[in-house]
Design a protein around this motif. Structure first.
Motif, PDB file in Angstrom:
ATOM      1  N   VAL A  14       0.837  -1.202   0.000  1.00  0.00           N
ATOM      2  CA  VAL A  14       0.000   0.000   0.000  1.00  0.00           C
ATOM      3  C   VAL A  14       0.870   1.250   0.000  1.00  0.00           C
ATOM      4  N   SER A  15       1.959   1.234   0.736  1.00  0.00           N
ATOM      5  CA  SER A  15       2.875   2.390   0.763  1.00  0.00           C
ATOM      6  C   SER A  15       3.467   2.654  -0.616  1.00  0.00           C
ATOM      7  N   PHE A  16       3.936   1.595  -1.291  1.00  0.00           N
ATOM      8  CA  PHE A  16       4.476   1.764  -2.640  1.00  0.00           C
ATOM      9  C   PHE A  16       3.409   2.271  -3.611  1.00  0.00           C
ATOM     10  N   ALA A  17       2.177   1.809  -3.451  1.00  0.00           N
ATOM     11  CA  ALA A  17       1.094   2.274  -4.325  1.00  0.00           C
ATOM     12  C   ALA A  17       0.824   3.757  -4.118  1.00  0.00           C
ATOM     13  N   ILE A  18       0.818   4.204  -2.875  1.00  0.00           N
ATOM     14  CA  ILE A  18       0.574   5.625  -2.583  1.00  0.00           C
ATOM     15  C   ILE A  18       1.719   6.485  -3.104  1.00  0.00           C
ATOM     16  N   ILE A  19       2.954   6.016  -2.907  1.00  0.00           N
ATOM     17  CA  ILE A  19       4.120   6.760  -3.409  1.00  0.00           C
ATOM     18  C   ILE A  19       4.070   6.851  -4.929  1.00  0.00           C
ATOM     19  N   GLY A  20       3.747   5.752  -5.592  1.00  0.00           N
ATOM     20  CA  GLY A  20       3.655   5.756  -7.054  1.00  0.00           C
ATOM     21  C   GLY A  20       2.552   6.673  -7.554  1.00  0.00           C
ATOM     22  N   LEU A  21       1.433   6.694  -6.873  1.00  0.00           N
ATOM     23  CA  LEU A  21       0.330   7.570  -7.251  1.00  0.00           C
ATOM     24  C   LEU A  21       0.720   9.036  -7.101  1.00  0.00           C
ATOM     25  N   LEU A  22       1.384   9.366  -5.996  1.00  0.00           N
ATOM     26  CA  LEU A  22       1.817  10.747  -5.787  1.00  0.00           C
ATOM     27  C   LEU A  22       2.835  11.193  -6.839  1.00  0.00           C
ATOM     28  N   ILE A  23       3.787  10.333  -7.170  1.00  0.00           N
ATOM     29  CA  ILE A  23       4.776  10.667  -8.201  1.00  0.00           C
ATOM     30  C   ILE A  23       4.093  10.869  -9.543  1.00  0.00           C
ATOM     31  N   ARG A  24       3.136  10.010  -9.845  1.00  0.00           N
ATOM     32  CA  ARG A  24       2.406  10.111 -11.122  1.00  0.00           C
ATOM     33  C   ARG A  24       1.616  11.416 -11.196  1.00  0.00           C
ATOM     34  N   ILE A  25       0.979  11.814 -10.087  1.00  0.00           N
ATOM     35  CA  ILE A  25       0.208  13.061 -10.066  1.00  0.00           C
ATOM     36  C   ILE A  25       1.133  14.268 -10.192  1.00  0.00           C
TER      37      ILE A  25
END
Length: 120
Positions: A14-25
């Motif tokens: 879940v942490s990696f998913a949130i980090i990836g989402l933030l970088i993408r945004i």
């Protein structure tokens, strides 16, 4: 021990998913808008196909739908209340209320008398 490992893996994922989402945004802000629009269109198409073709062709769906509509119609008839509201004015406030339709009677008995426990 196994439960802790599974919990750590879940938190890490879940942490990696949130980090990836933030970088993408941060790198492509219009991506989130496109993603939401495409997802909404796909869900709408899926819903349309399911309701128009798949569920209508199902024989149990038609029977259940017809039974539900019939029960709803009967329920509306049964519980429909007429709009008979008494109007309030000073004359009606002085008058006493009419007797209720429950035909109850009071049976007179030995309400005030106490039993003599010495005799019984």
């Amino acid at each position: 021990m196994n439960n802790k490992v599974g919990h750590l893996l879940f938190v890490g994922l879940v942490s990696f998913a949130i980090i990836g989402l933030l970088i993408r945004i941060i790198t492509d802000p219009t991506w989130i808008i496109r993603f939401i629009l495409i997802s909404a269109v796909m869900i709408g198409i899926f819903y349309f196909i399911m309701t128009k073709f798949v569920l209508k062709s199902s024989p149990t769906f038609n029977k259940e739908q017809m039974a539900f509509k019939k029960a709803a119609k009967l329920s509306k008839r049964k519980y429909k209340k007429s709009p008979k509201q008494p109007t309030y004015n000073k004359k009606n406030a002085i008058r006493k209320r009419t007797a209720s339709s429950t035909h109850l009677t009071v049976i007179e008995g030995k309400k005030g008398k106490k039993k003599n426990r010495a005799l019984h």
